[in-house]
Design an enzyme around this catalytic site. Structure first.
Site, PDB file in Angstrom:
ATOM      1  CG  ASP A  33      -2.138   1.088   0.983  1.00 45.79           C
ATOM      2  OD1 ASP A  33      -3.150   0.362   0.938  1.00 45.79           O
ATOM      3  OD2 ASP A  33      -2.012   2.084   1.184  1.00 45.79           O
ATOM      4  CB  ILE A  34       0.804   4.238  -2.213  1.00 49.51           C
ATOM      5  CG1 ILE A  34       2.083   5.155  -2.884  1.00 49.51           C
ATOM      6  CG2 ILE A  34      -0.363   5.072  -1.907  1.00 49.51           C
ATOM      7  CD1 ILE A  34       1.634   5.501  -4.144  1.00 49.51           C
ATOM      8  CG  ASN A  89     -12.219  -0.788   3.978  1.00 48.45           C
ATOM      9  OD1 ASN A  89     -12.483  -0.857   4.964  1.00 48.45           O
ATOM     10  ND2 ASN A  89     -10.944  -0.078   3.715  1.00 48.45           N
ATOM     11  N   GLY A  95     -16.508   2.664   3.490  1.00 51.46           N
ATOM     12  CA  GLY A  95     -15.022   3.182   3.183  1.00 51.46           C
ATOM     13  C   GLY A  95     -14.082   2.782   2.233  1.00 51.46           C
ATOM     14  CD  GLN A  96     -14.618  -1.172  -2.845  1.00 54.69           C
ATOM     15  OE1 GLN A  96     -15.610  -1.464  -2.191  1.00 54.69           O
ATOM     16  NE2 GLN A  96     -13.890  -1.428  -3.951  1.00 54.69           N
ATOM     17  CG  HIS A 102      -8.587  -3.183  -2.500  1.00 50.33           C
ATOM     18  ND1 HIS A 102      -9.384  -2.321  -2.965  1.00 50.33           N
ATOM     19  CD2 HIS A 102      -8.377  -2.551  -1.214  1.00 50.33           C
ATOM     20  CE1 HIS A 102      -9.954  -1.621  -2.319  1.00 50.33           C
ATOM     21  NE2 HIS A 102      -9.320  -1.382  -1.132  1.00 50.33           N
ATOM     22  CG  HIS A 104      -6.581  -2.805   3.054  1.00 52.90           C
ATOM     23  ND1 HIS A 104      -6.027  -1.725   3.199  1.00 52.90           N
ATOM     24  CD2 HIS A 104      -8.037  -2.624   2.546  1.00 52.90           C
ATOM     25  CE1 HIS A 104      -6.697  -0.722   2.250  1.00 52.90           C
ATOM     26  NE2 HIS A 104      -7.998  -1.229   2.041  1.00 52.90           N
TER      27      HIS A 104
HETATM   28  P1  AMP Z   1      -9.662   1.238   0.214  1.00 54.08           P
HETATM   29  O1  AMP Z   1     -10.088   2.533   1.006  1.00 54.08           O
HETATM   30  O2  AMP Z   1     -10.126   0.105   0.895  1.00 54.08           O
HETATM   31  O3  AMP Z   1     -10.558   1.479  -1.175  1.00 54.08           O
HETATM   32  O4  AMP Z   1      -8.253   1.254   0.149  1.00 54.08           O
HETATM   33  C1  AMP Z   1      -7.695   1.665  -0.946  1.00 54.08           C
HETATM   34  C2  AMP Z   1      -6.121   1.732  -0.695  1.00 54.08           C
HETATM   35  O5  AMP Z   1      -5.308   1.895  -1.865  1.00 54.08           O
HETATM   36  C3  AMP Z   1      -5.672   2.685   0.491  1.00 54.08           C
HETATM   37  O6  AMP Z   1      -5.122   2.281   1.373  1.00 54.08           O
HETATM   38  C4  AMP Z   1      -4.553   3.413  -0.716  1.00 54.08           C
HETATM   39  O7  AMP Z   1      -3.334   3.870   0.303  1.00 54.08           O
HETATM   40  C5  AMP Z   1      -4.057   2.357  -1.454  1.00 54.08           C
HETATM   41  N1  AMP Z   1      -3.667   3.016  -2.710  1.00 54.08           N
HETATM   42  C6  AMP Z   1      -4.349   3.763  -3.800  1.00 54.08           C
HETATM   43  N2  AMP Z   1      -3.400   3.938  -4.688  1.00 54.08           N
HETATM   44  C7  AMP Z   1      -2.169   3.186  -4.529  1.00 54.08           C
HETATM   45  C8  AMP Z   1      -1.310   2.876  -5.247  1.00 54.08           C
HETATM   46  N3  AMP Z   1      -1.017   3.577  -6.605  1.00 54.08           N
HETATM   47  N4  AMP Z   1      -0.368   2.195  -4.882  1.00 54.08           N
HETATM   48  C9  AMP Z   1      -0.638   1.459  -3.635  1.00 54.08           C
HETATM   49  N5  AMP Z   1      -1.669   1.654  -2.855  1.00 54.08           N
HETATM   50  C10 AMP Z   1      -2.625   2.489  -3.547  1.00 54.08           C
END
Ligand code: AMP
Ligand code: ZN
Length: 115
Positions: A33-34, A89, A95-96, A102, A104
């Protein structure tokens, strides 16, 4: 394979956006995760575009099982020894933020940034 050209995770799967990969097979990609909440925070994604857990059905049971079963193996490989958290999420109220399914998986010594 089903992809969405506007989807950031489809772009990561396609290699159009870079990611720090932790695992890959024919069906799944795992990357860090970024914006990590924990010392180790990875996202397990299907390579095929599925918008959310609410968009899965009986035909996806094997895929979902593989995603969940991968979590402990990944954490072991990434050196997480004392437990981890698994979060999916789903939808706006869930909270998605990224509309590509995905899982986490977060672990590592506390305190964490969040969660
Ligand atoms: P969600 O809120 O469950 O949809 O989580 C989306 C997740 O994607 C968040 O934790 C972000 O930090 C992560 N995210 C978004 N863009 C990227 C990216 N380019 N590379 C890695 N993680 C990302
Ligand atoms: Zn996608």
């Amino acid at each position: 394979m089903s992809t969405d050209s506007n989807c950031i995770f489809c772009k990561i799967v396609a290699g159009a956006i870079p990611s720090k990969k932790a695992y890959e097979d024919a069906e799944l990609l795992v990357f860090h995760d970024i914006n990590p909440w924990a010392p180790v925070h990875v996202l397990i994604v299907p390579k095929r575009h599925i918008a959310s857990l609410a968009d899965t059905g009986v035909a996806d049971e094997a895929l979902l099982g593989r995603m969940l079963a991968l979590a402990p193996r990944l954490m072991q490989q990434l050196g997480v020894a004392n437990g981890f958290r698994v979060v999916v999420n789903t939808g706006r109220d869930g909270g998605q933020e990224v509309d590509h399914l995905h899982v986490h998986v977060m672990g590592g010594p506390r305190p964490w940034t969040r969660g």
